[in-house]
Structure formats: C-alpha cells, structure tokens
Design a protein around this motif. Sequence first.
Motif, mmCIF file in Angstrom:
data_model
loop_
_atom_site.group_PDB
_atom_site.id
_atom_site.type_symbol
_atom_site.label_atom_id
_atom_site.label_comp_id
_atom_site.label_asym_id
_atom_site.label_seq_id
_atom_site.Cartn_x
_atom_site.Cartn_y
_atom_site.Cartn_z
ATOM 1 N N PRO A 144 1.005 -1.268 -0.133
ATOM 2 C CA PRO A 144 -0.179 -0.099 -0.147
ATOM 3 C C PRO A 144 0.971 1.250 0.135
ATOM 4 O O PRO A 144 2.089 1.292 0.483
ATOM 5 N N LEU A 145 0.390 2.277 -0.666
ATOM 6 C CA LEU A 145 1.102 3.600 -0.906
ATOM 7 C C LEU A 145 1.459 4.324 0.424
ATOM 8 O O LEU A 145 2.418 4.843 0.546
ATOM 9 N N HIS A 146 0.685 4.043 1.418
ATOM 10 C CA HIS A 146 1.027 4.635 2.907
ATOM 11 C C HIS A 146 2.099 4.185 3.523
ATOM 12 O O HIS A 146 2.600 4.624 4.136
ATOM 13 N N ILE A 147 2.209 2.779 3.215
ATOM 14 C CA ILE A 147 3.426 2.124 3.896
ATOM 15 C C ILE A 147 4.468 2.354 2.988
ATOM 16 O O ILE A 147 5.596 2.485 3.912
ATOM 17 N N VAL A 148 4.571 2.685 1.749
ATOM 18 C CA VAL A 148 5.835 2.990 1.133
ATOM 19 C C VAL A 148 6.113 4.520 1.511
ATOM 20 O O VAL A 148 7.286 4.620 1.565
ATOM 21 N N LYS A 149 5.314 5.424 1.665
ATOM 22 C CA LYS A 149 5.645 6.667 2.265
ATOM 23 C C LYS A 149 6.227 6.823 3.437
ATOM 24 O O LYS A 149 7.246 7.289 3.864
ATOM 25 N N GLN A 150 5.684 5.832 4.497
ATOM 26 C CA GLN A 150 6.312 5.443 5.844
ATOM 27 C C GLN A 150 7.941 4.899 5.642
ATOM 28 O O GLN A 150 8.650 5.496 6.352
ATOM 29 N N PHE A 151 8.057 4.239 4.869
ATOM 30 C CA PHE A 151 9.342 3.575 4.535
ATOM 31 C C PHE A 151 10.405 4.479 4.113
ATOM 32 O O PHE A 151 11.382 4.950 4.403
ATOM 33 N N ASP A 152 9.643 5.510 2.886
ATOM 34 C CA ASP A 152 10.496 6.528 2.717
ATOM 35 C C ASP A 152 10.957 7.672 3.771
ATOM 36 O O ASP A 152 11.994 8.136 3.749
ATOM 37 N N ARG A 153 10.060 7.959 4.412
ATOM 38 C CA ARG A 153 10.234 8.829 5.576
ATOM 39 C C ARG A 153 11.392 8.274 6.744
ATOM 40 O O ARG A 153 12.272 8.954 6.948
#
Length: 118
Positions: free
Chosen positions: A72-81
């Motif tokens: 999911p995109l929200h998980i990917v954004k958390q990884f990026d952060r």
Amino acid sequence: MKNVNKKIMNSYEEYLRQDDTKSLKTCREYYYGIIDFFAKMTEFPEFPDKSQVKRINPFPHKTRKKAEKLIPLHIVKQFDRVMKDGSNCIPLEIRVMYWLMRSFPNRITEVTSMNKQC
C-alpha cells in the motif's frame, strides 16, 4: 497447405474463440504454434513466401497487477520517511540499496544480490 488462405485462418481463429472448453492461454499457444509452423514452412520453395497467419497473436497475454500483492502507498511513504531520516541506526548501505530498489524496481534482483561491502 498451399491452399490455406486468410479466410481459413480467420475461421480457425473464430473456432478457437467460440470453443468454451479451451482457455485463453490454450488458444494463445495454439495460435503461436500455427504462426511458428507457417513461418518455418515459408522457407521451403514449394510454399508461398507470404504466410497467411496474422503476425500478432489475436489472443494477447494480458497481465493484471493484483492489488493484494502490492505494498500500500501509505506504507511505502512511511518507509521513505524512515530511510530519509538520518537520525536512526540504519546503515548507509541499506539506505542506498533501498533507494536503488525504489528507483529501479525492474532490477530488484540485481540490487538485492549486491554484496554489502561492494
């Protein structure tokens, strides 16, 4: 085989389309077999130089991305952060590998097979 024309090939394609017992994959494989057969036969002097078969298979392979397999995109954004934050204890090599995988997802096998001290 010399008498095979476009009308016969169109009839064969229609036959494959209407046959409910064959899957799309089976129809695609049958048609690839016909394409290959006629391509080989055009090399013989007794047969016409032009094949009566369509060059592009009328039973295309359709790939569908399965949503449940994607992250999911929200998980990917958390990884990026997390990977952008330099205050945590993640080694630089791991961060570089992460960003390489994010930048070149079609080369993930090559990235994950890299040595840690490369």
